[in-house]
Design a protein around this motif. Structure first.
Motif, PDB file in Angstrom:
ATOM      1  N   GLY A  52      -3.722  -4.963 -39.216  1.00 24.59           N
ATOM      2  CA  GLY A  52      -2.853  -3.810 -39.375  1.00 24.59           C
ATOM      3  C   GLY A  52      -2.134  -3.422 -38.108  1.00 24.59           C
ATOM      4  N   ILE A  53      -2.596  -3.934 -36.958  1.00 19.45           N
ATOM      5  CA  ILE A  53      -1.953  -3.596 -35.686  1.00 19.45           C
ATOM      6  C   ILE A  53      -0.757  -4.506 -35.407  1.00 19.45           C
ATOM      7  N   CYS A  54      -0.513  -5.504 -36.251  1.00 14.33           N
ATOM      8  CA  CYS A  54       0.573  -6.465 -36.024  1.00 14.33           C
ATOM      9  C   CYS A  54       1.909  -5.936 -36.545  1.00 14.33           C
ATOM     10  N   ALA A  55       3.000  -6.526 -36.071  1.00 18.06           N
ATOM     11  CA  ALA A  55       4.309  -6.294 -36.662  1.00 18.06           C
ATOM     12  C   ALA A  55       4.314  -6.957 -38.044  1.00 18.06           C
ATOM     13  N   GLN A  56       4.785  -6.238 -39.064  1.00 16.83           N
ATOM     14  CA  GLN A  56       4.648  -6.688 -40.453  1.00 16.83           C
ATOM     15  C   GLN A  56       6.014  -7.015 -41.052  1.00 16.83           C
ATOM     16  N   LEU A  57       6.165  -8.249 -41.567  1.00 17.58           N
ATOM     17  CA  LEU A  57       7.416  -8.691 -42.176  1.00 17.58           C
ATOM     18  C   LEU A  57       7.143  -9.386 -43.513  1.00 17.58           C
ATOM     19  N   ASP A 110       3.517   0.531 -41.031  1.00 15.56           N
ATOM     20  CA  ASP A 110       4.388   1.197 -40.065  1.00 15.56           C
ATOM     21  C   ASP A 110       5.466   0.231 -39.578  1.00 15.56           C
ATOM     22  N   PRO A 111       6.683   0.724 -39.312  1.00 19.66           N
ATOM     23  CA  PRO A 111       7.738  -0.161 -38.799  1.00 19.66           C
ATOM     24  C   PRO A 111       7.322  -0.778 -37.460  1.00 19.66           C
ATOM     25  N   GLU A 134       3.678  -4.719 -30.230  1.00 17.55           N
ATOM     26  CA  GLU A 134       2.507  -5.365 -30.832  1.00 17.55           C
ATOM     27  C   GLU A 134       2.216  -6.701 -30.138  1.00 17.55           C
ATOM     28  N   ILE A 135       0.966  -7.141 -30.239  1.00 20.99           N
ATOM     29  CA  ILE A 135       0.576  -8.429 -29.655  1.00 20.99           C
ATOM     30  C   ILE A 135       0.615  -9.549 -30.684  1.00 20.99           C
TER      31      ILE A 135
END
Length: 245
Positions: free
Chosen positions: A159-164, A183-184, A189-190
């Motif tokens: 959930g801490i990642c950038a999500q696409l 979240d956008p 993010e790592i």
């Protein structure tokens, strides 16, 4: 013997260069210097299909991702490389990724970033385009690298990642969109996590794509490598970039 390696230099040669005279009318001086050829490393390694071969050890190899076979996955990897704060795999930023062969750790990385239960669990985006293997979670950096988001602590879920998510358009091209179920991205993010067509995910990140590159380039455990997507290099990641066949 299996698993052994040896480094050696191809040789040296003596180079002569004329230096400028120290005073007017003086003769130029000849200064010799030694030039060392690139170091060669040969190995017989289980990590590269238990085969024998040689590479130039001082050269960091580059994986060129196949955009014809993996158009959505390749575009996703490129966006992540360009926009994540650490730029994993970027030659421009001198940020190579490093291979990690521990299978147990690889599986831990995948289940950490693509967790299907608990906080921040991954759920396939309903508008993502699947293929013969459906829609899968695709993490970046790769689970088989030391840069994987599953390795740092205290990371506990993806959930801490950038999500696409990836979606195929009516004209046959692919587009990446922010996954509005999370979240956008802040791009601090790592890691990244995307809803990706399953076959592209499996073939590019775990199958013949990256694994085939490791074998061909003889990338050992801990070995560095860069990643590039030739058809997208030079594009602005904040613009709409289209891969042309």
């Amino acid at each position: 013997m299996s698993g052994t390696s040896q480094k050696f230099d191809r040789g040296t040669f003596l180079n002569f260069k004329a230096a400028a005279p120290e005073a007017a009318g003086a003769a130029a001086t000849i200064k010799p210097s030694w030039t060392f050829w690139e170091e060669v490393e040969c190995d017989n390694s289980v990590a590269v299909a238990n085969s024998t071969g040689c590479v130039f050890a001082k050269n960091t190899p580059t994986w060129q991702t196949n955009t014809k076979r993996y158009p959505a996955a390749a575009a996703y990897y490129w966006v992540m490389r360009e926009k994540l704060a650490d730029h994993p795999g970027s030659k421009k930023y001198n940020k190579p990724m490093h291979r990690m062969t521990d299978k147990v750790q690889q599986e831990h990385n995948r289940t950490t970033i693509c967790n299907k239960t608990g906080a921040g669990k991954w759920t396939a985006h309903p508008d993502a385009t699947g293929d013969t293997q459906g829609v899968q979670c695709d993490e970046f950096p790769f689970a088989a690298t030391l840069e994987s988001g599953g390795i740092p602590t205290p990371v506990v879920n993806g959930g801490i990642c950038a999500q696409l998510f990836a979606q195929k358009q009516d004209d046959g091209t692919w587009r990446l969109f922010d996954d509005d179920g999370y979240d956008p991205p802040t791009w601090k993010e790592i890691c990244g996590r995307a809803s990706m067509p399953g076959k592209q995910n499996g073939d590019a990140g775990r199958g013949p794509g990256l694994s085939g590159f490791f074998t061909k380039a003889r990338v050992q455990n801990g070995g560095a490598f860069y990643m590039e997507i030739p058809q997208m290099e030079g594009c602005n990641p904040d613009d709409v970039c289209v891969i042309r066949p």
